[in-house]
Design an enzyme around this catalytic site. Sequence first.
Site, PDB file in Angstrom:
ATOM      1  N   ASP A  73       0.209   6.708  -3.937  1.00 30.29           N
ATOM      2  CA  ASP A  73      -0.862   6.285  -4.612  1.00 30.29           C
ATOM      3  C   ASP A  73      -1.276   7.381  -5.562  1.00 30.29           C
ATOM      4  OD1 ASP A  73      -1.546   3.874  -3.267  1.00 30.29           O
ATOM      5  OD2 ASP A  73      -3.054   4.741  -2.055  1.00 30.29           O
ATOM      6  N   HIS A 122       0.901  -1.253   0.181  1.00 33.26           N
ATOM      7  CA  HIS A 122       0.024   0.022   0.114  1.00 33.26           C
ATOM      8  C   HIS A 122       0.825   1.141   0.132  1.00 33.26           C
ATOM      9  CE1 HIS A 122      -3.913  -1.812   0.201  1.00 33.26           C
ATOM     10  NE2 HIS A 122      -3.849  -2.414   1.130  1.00 33.26           N
TER      11      HIS A 122
END
Length: 351
Positions: free
Chosen positions: A173, A143
């Site tokens: 991200d 992540h």
Amino acid sequence: MSPSAAHATMAGPLSGLLDGLRVIDLSRNLPGPFSTRMLADLGAEVIKVEPPEGDPARPLTALFEALNHGKPCRTVDFRNEADLAQLRDWLAAADVMVDSFRPGVLQGMGLDAERLHALNPKLVMVSITGFGQSGPWAGKAGHDLNFLAMSGVLDQMRAPTGELALSNVQWGDLAAGSAMATIAVLAAVIEARRTGRGRHVDVSMTHGLHTHLVMPKATAALLAPILGRRPQAGEDLLNGGLPCYNLYATADGRHLAVGALEHKFWKVACEVFERPDWVNRHWQRGAFPGSPDAAALKAEVAALVASQPLAYWAHKFEAADACVTPVLTLDEAQAHPLFAGGQPVQPWTLV
């Protein structure tokens, strides 16, 4: 909702730039959907394809809506060959496919570049991965926090005292994933329209983050000979080593962002601070990070800023072209006239 109706709800200054571009979005969570959200805001028709259980972001209703409003949603069972055949039919008529599967997954579903380009030679495929398509980490899960950690970026996000900061903005991200993917889509679409040949482009978030270390790499080379080592937390040019580029606490526990990096702005800041004796104590006048005078001046500026509340300094600097601003809370920023008092924010406008 039809594609035309969806576009109507998103009308904006640049909403027609990508009219006629059809995007099939197989991605989930944050990086891919934010990339295709930008494409949709620019006028592309984006069709979101989800598994039967839906995008994992769906339970976070506000997030899902922010990323996916206006995108027609279709459901595909990626384990069902008939559904995959239907998806291939959609891709045969599309310009772009965006996915966020791990390497090898597309091949296992018959969605690899060789097969899809046989159906649609112009198809642009952009895969957003954590660690790239090949190499020892290619198959690993991760992540945003992991990508920040492995790229070297997280180590640069330290307070001057050395503690790591856990950012609430997902730079891996969004900056290394969404933004890089959007650039890849647009570049590959231009090539496909010129050559008639689509590409399969991988966007590695970890590698993308590492490319953003341009300033720390350059400033380390500059400052290492002066400090005798690579600069650490609070010692580099833009992470706390300069009095003119720093965060200072105010009397009410808020913070003032002093970004007077160039001497011309520092001179104006010193006028507002009513400290003309500080003007030439600047890195462009020889006061480099790590020097005793730089440390002493930081302490002097900190003491002055701490003597008044944030509202006092915000008012004092409001009309000054000094690159000095209050640090706003999220609520304050959303309500600020800079952002039209809470209206939807777009980064692009026609001039």
